[in-house]
Design a protein around this motif. Sequence first.
Motif, short mmCIF file in Angstrom:
data_model
loop_
_atom_site.label_atom_id
_atom_site.label_comp_id
_atom_site.label_asym_id
_atom_site.label_seq_id
_atom_site.Cartn_x
_atom_site.Cartn_y
_atom_site.Cartn_z
N ARG A 46 0.84 -1.20 0.00
CA ARG A 46 0.00 0.00 0.00
C ARG A 46 0.87 1.24 0.00
NH1 ARG A 46 -5.26 -1.27 0.90
NH2 ARG A 46 -5.68 -3.32 1.74
N ASP A 47 0.33 2.32 -0.59
CA ASP A 47 1.06 3.58 -0.59
C ASP A 47 0.89 4.28 0.75
OD1 ASP A 47 -1.47 4.75 -0.60
OD2 ASP A 47 -1.24 5.74 -2.52
N ALA A 48 1.39 5.51 0.87
CA ALA A 48 1.35 6.24 2.13
C ALA A 48 -0.06 6.54 2.60
CB ALA A 48 2.13 7.54 1.99
N PHE A 49 -1.03 6.50 1.70
CA PHE A 49 -2.41 6.82 2.05
C PHE A 49 -3.30 5.59 2.11
CE2 PHE A 49 -0.43 10.51 0.16
CZ PHE A 49 -0.68 11.47 1.12
N GLY A 50 -2.72 4.40 2.03
CA GLY A 50 -3.48 3.16 2.18
C GLY A 50 -4.04 2.60 0.89
N VAL A 59 3.05 6.35 -9.71
CA VAL A 59 3.04 6.93 -8.37
C VAL A 59 3.76 8.27 -8.38
CG1 VAL A 59 2.90 4.71 -7.16
CG2 VAL A 59 5.13 5.69 -7.67
N THR A 60 3.50 9.06 -7.35
CA THR A 60 4.16 10.34 -7.15
C THR A 60 4.90 10.30 -5.82
OG1 THR A 60 2.36 11.44 -8.31
CG2 THR A 60 3.79 12.82 -7.00
N VAL A 76 9.97 16.14 -4.28
CA VAL A 76 8.54 15.94 -4.05
C VAL A 76 7.81 16.17 -5.37
CG1 VAL A 76 6.50 16.91 -2.93
CG2 VAL A 76 8.59 16.65 -1.65
N GLY A 77 6.83 15.33 -5.68
CA GLY A 77 6.04 15.50 -6.89
C GLY A 77 6.59 14.79 -8.11
N THR A 78 7.76 14.14 -7.97
CA THR A 78 8.31 13.40 -9.10
C THR A 78 7.38 12.24 -9.43
OG1 THR A 78 10.56 13.95 -8.44
CG2 THR A 78 10.30 12.09 -9.94
N LYS A 79 6.96 12.18 -10.69
CA LYS A 79 6.06 11.11 -11.14
C LYS A 79 6.89 9.94 -11.63
CE LYS A 79 2.05 12.02 -13.11
NZ LYS A 79 1.04 12.40 -14.11
N PHE A 108 6.64 6.26 0.94
CA PHE A 108 7.02 7.58 0.44
C PHE A 108 6.40 7.90 -0.92
CE2 PHE A 108 10.79 6.41 3.10
CZ PHE A 108 10.47 7.26 4.15
N VAL A 109 5.39 7.14 -1.33
CA VAL A 109 4.76 7.40 -2.61
C VAL A 109 3.24 7.47 -2.47
CG1 VAL A 109 6.59 6.28 -3.94
CG2 VAL A 109 4.61 4.96 -3.26
N LYS A 110 2.61 8.11 -3.45
CA LYS A 110 1.15 8.21 -3.53
C LYS A 110 0.74 7.72 -4.91
CE LYS A 110 -2.59 11.54 -3.68
NZ LYS A 110 -2.93 12.96 -3.76
N LYS A 111 -0.26 6.84 -4.95
CA LYS A 111 -0.74 6.30 -6.21
C LYS A 111 -1.45 7.41 -6.99
CE LYS A 111 -3.52 2.55 -8.08
NZ LYS A 111 -4.26 1.34 -7.74
N VAL A 112 -1.15 7.51 -8.29
CA VAL A 112 -1.82 8.45 -9.17
C VAL A 112 -3.03 7.74 -9.75
CG1 VAL A 112 -1.61 9.82 -11.28
CG2 VAL A 112 0.33 9.61 -9.71
N THR A 113 -4.21 8.35 -9.60
CA THR A 113 -5.43 7.70 -10.10
C THR A 113 -5.83 8.22 -11.45
OG1 THR A 113 -6.76 9.32 -8.90
CG2 THR A 113 -6.37 7.18 -7.85
#
Length: 113
Positions: A46-50, A59-60, A76-79, A108-113
């Motif tokens: 899972r990413d940082a937000f679950g 991911v970002t 920060v913000g690197t895709k 340390f990443v967030k999934k891009v939807t």
Amino acid sequence: MQRLPNCPQCNSEYTYQDGEHLVCPECGHEWQPEETSESDQTPVVRDAFGNPLQDGDTVTVIKDLKVKGSSSVVKVGTKVKNIRLVEGDHDIDCKIPGIGAMGLKSEFVKKVT
């Protein structure tokens, strides 16, 4: 010797068989061996937000990350496109533009939807 599955409730490896049931001595959970499948035992990354991650996701990066052995920094913000999930401490293998192949931690990443 047969390897028994981990407890589906607490993931303890100290399970034992009692007649037709499997028992976990740590949490006391009892279950039938048929209830456990391979899909239950594969961990979900899972990413940082679950949000669950899969191979090929984009991911970002959510935090500036220093590149070990270099003076480079992943901003920060690197895709990052087309990630690959692996087992280990760094659970994402990827290629970061301008840096190259790298391992990232999913925290340390967030999934891009």
